[in-house]
Design a protein around this motif. Sequence first.
Motif, short mmCIF file in Angstrom:
data_model
loop_
_atom_site.label_atom_id
_atom_site.label_comp_id
_atom_site.label_asym_id
_atom_site.label_seq_id
_atom_site.Cartn_x
_atom_site.Cartn_y
_atom_site.Cartn_z
N SER A 91 -6.96 2.69 -14.82
CA SER A 91 -7.61 1.62 -13.72
C SER A 91 -7.38 2.64 -12.34
N ILE A 92 -8.20 2.23 -11.22
CA ILE A 92 -8.45 3.10 -10.05
C ILE A 92 -8.79 1.90 -8.99
N THR A 93 -7.86 2.05 -7.86
CA THR A 93 -7.99 1.47 -6.80
C THR A 93 -7.10 0.04 -6.78
N ILE A 94 -7.16 -0.67 -5.76
CA ILE A 94 -5.95 -1.74 -5.83
C ILE A 94 -6.28 -2.77 -6.74
N LYS A 95 -7.61 -3.52 -6.58
CA LYS A 95 -7.66 -4.53 -7.21
C LYS A 95 -7.77 -4.55 -8.98
N PRO A 96 -8.40 -3.36 -9.18
CA PRO A 96 -8.38 -2.86 -10.71
C PRO A 96 -6.99 -2.68 -11.12
N ASN A 97 -6.16 -2.08 -10.19
CA ASN A 97 -4.82 -1.69 -10.83
C ASN A 97 -4.01 -3.15 -11.04
N ILE A 98 -4.06 -3.78 -9.83
CA ILE A 98 -3.39 -5.01 -10.13
C ILE A 98 -3.86 -6.05 -11.02
N TYR A 99 -5.05 -6.26 -11.40
CA TYR A 99 -5.55 -7.08 -12.17
C TYR A 99 -5.34 -6.76 -13.46
N THR A 100 -5.66 -5.51 -13.59
CA THR A 100 -5.44 -5.00 -15.22
C THR A 100 -4.16 -4.75 -15.34
N LYS A 109 -0.03 -4.65 -23.60
CA LYS A 109 1.29 -3.88 -23.48
C LYS A 109 0.93 -2.41 -24.11
N ILE A 110 -0.14 -1.71 -23.78
CA ILE A 110 -0.76 -0.47 -24.09
C ILE A 110 -0.47 0.57 -22.91
N PRO A 111 -0.45 1.65 -23.01
CA PRO A 111 -0.37 2.75 -21.75
C PRO A 111 -1.46 2.60 -21.05
N ILE A 112 -0.98 2.67 -19.64
CA ILE A 112 -1.98 2.39 -18.61
C ILE A 112 -1.58 3.36 -17.49
N VAL A 113 -2.60 3.87 -16.95
CA VAL A 113 -2.54 4.92 -15.60
C VAL A 113 -3.28 4.07 -14.62
N TYR A 114 -2.47 4.11 -13.61
CA TYR A 114 -2.98 3.52 -12.07
C TYR A 114 -3.22 4.71 -11.17
N SER A 115 -4.52 4.99 -10.87
CA SER A 115 -4.88 5.92 -9.86
C SER A 115 -4.98 5.24 -8.37
N VAL A 116 -3.79 5.64 -7.63
CA VAL A 116 -3.76 5.29 -6.19
C VAL A 116 -4.38 6.32 -5.19
N SER A 149 3.50 2.45 -18.07
CA SER A 149 2.47 2.84 -17.02
C SER A 149 2.86 3.93 -16.13
N HIS A 150 1.84 4.58 -15.65
CA HIS A 150 2.09 5.99 -15.00
C HIS A 150 1.22 5.74 -13.81
N PHE A 151 2.09 6.10 -12.60
CA PHE A 151 1.08 6.04 -11.66
C PHE A 151 0.57 7.51 -10.94
N VAL A 152 -0.56 7.51 -10.78
CA VAL A 152 -1.14 9.02 -10.27
C VAL A 152 -1.51 8.89 -8.76
N PHE A 153 -1.04 9.88 -7.99
CA PHE A 153 -1.30 9.86 -6.52
C PHE A 153 -2.16 11.20 -6.06
N GLU A 154 -3.24 10.86 -5.15
CA GLU A 154 -3.51 12.06 -4.74
C GLU A 154 -2.78 12.72 -3.50
N ASN A 155 -2.00 12.26 -2.90
CA ASN A 155 -1.37 13.04 -1.90
C ASN A 155 0.24 12.88 -1.87
N GLY A 156 1.04 13.62 -1.76
CA GLY A 156 2.58 13.37 -1.89
C GLY A 156 2.98 12.49 -0.87
N GLU A 157 2.53 12.03 0.30
CA GLU A 157 2.97 11.18 1.18
C GLU A 157 3.00 9.69 0.44
N ASP A 158 2.07 9.38 -0.36
CA ASP A 158 1.56 8.02 -1.20
C ASP A 158 2.87 7.98 -2.14
N CYS A 159 3.04 9.16 -2.90
CA CYS A 159 3.95 9.13 -4.02
C CYS A 159 5.54 8.76 -3.53
N SER A 160 5.70 9.53 -2.33
CA SER A 160 6.78 9.23 -1.73
C SER A 160 7.20 7.75 -1.23
#
Length: 376
Positions: A91-100, A109-116, A149-160
């Motif tokens: 899932s990608i961006t806030i609404k899809p991330n939260i809803y999904t 309860k299956i593997p899921i990737v959240y792209s921030v 679940s696994h969160f993927v970030f495009e920049n290090g500041e968001d990850c931190s």
Amino acid sequence: MNKVVAFVINVDWYFNLHWLERAEYFKSLGYSIHIITNFHDQAIRDSLVEKGYVCHHLAVKRKSVNFFNEFISINQIRKLLIAIDPDLIHSITIKPNIYTGLLNKLFFKIPIVYSVTGLGAVFSSSAYKFAILKRLITALYKLISTKQSHFVFENGEDCSLFKKLGILKHNNGSLIKGAGIDLERFKPSAPPCNGSILFAARLLEDKGLRCLVEAQRLLKEKGSNFSLNVAGIIDNDVSAAIPLSQIEVWASSGDINWLGNVKDMPNLISQNDVICLPTTYGEGVPRILIEAASCQRAIVTTDVAGCREIVSHDYNGYLVAPNDAVSLAHHLQDLLEDQGKLINFGENGRKKVEGEFSQEIVFEKTRNVYQTLLGV
């Protein structure tokens, strides 16, 4: 690999622009790709179907806060995921991330990737309404952060920030910079030195076009001779959208050269000396800036999260304070009057992209995330 991946994303053009190349890569590895999104453009859907993707329409509005409409969207996602029965959700961006994420925690309860892909005004603004939203979104992200679940970030500041907020409770976050650039398509070239500045982005107030127009007026008052070219997508499903009528006013008064939605970005970038994105909120990593650096162009952008990931001040561009037209004008003038700096910054930017933002790097890191979650 005969695995099914369901992408859940807010709108079709965003998938087509930022995610299609990654989907192509995973399809080439044998993954079956389903795309759940709001299809506005039938041509995009037809093209995706022709390429072998399974497309599912999702009636979600990005700026909607109507509870009834949101419930319908969530239920629609639930039904689609039951029908698709994916091995992994991306899932990608806030609404899809939260809803999904909520649906996955409750039912699948299956593997899921959240792209921030940047935290936007919600996390950047000090306005009261955004402060409330930030607390709510943080709480929901904590709720859907699980071992699967696994969160993927495009920049290090968001990850931190997510680590600091306690969202990454299971060491389940990683940094993958941007969408990945095809270095052969976005080839380096010398700037034309024709005094041209390019703004290419969604036409939102938050992207800083109004500030850039003010900066170019300041430069013209000083007698600086240059042109401001503007290309972008009119995105009316966002409350901060700049109306087309305002764009036409700027164009008719000579403030900008309005180019519309340009498809051939490598050619457009090659015709300009400087790429400028004076955005005011936290981005993921703006694609236009990666493309610009890959094409060996100097950049002027703002000193905010995401932009700092691709631009190093006084190395491949300049970072200026948001909403500061005077500083923006000063740094643009500095580049336009210094051909040597234009060339040097451009060459440095290309090196940065080759080392950090190529497709190969992004694809391989994303593949590692998928394989780890799938246990293969």
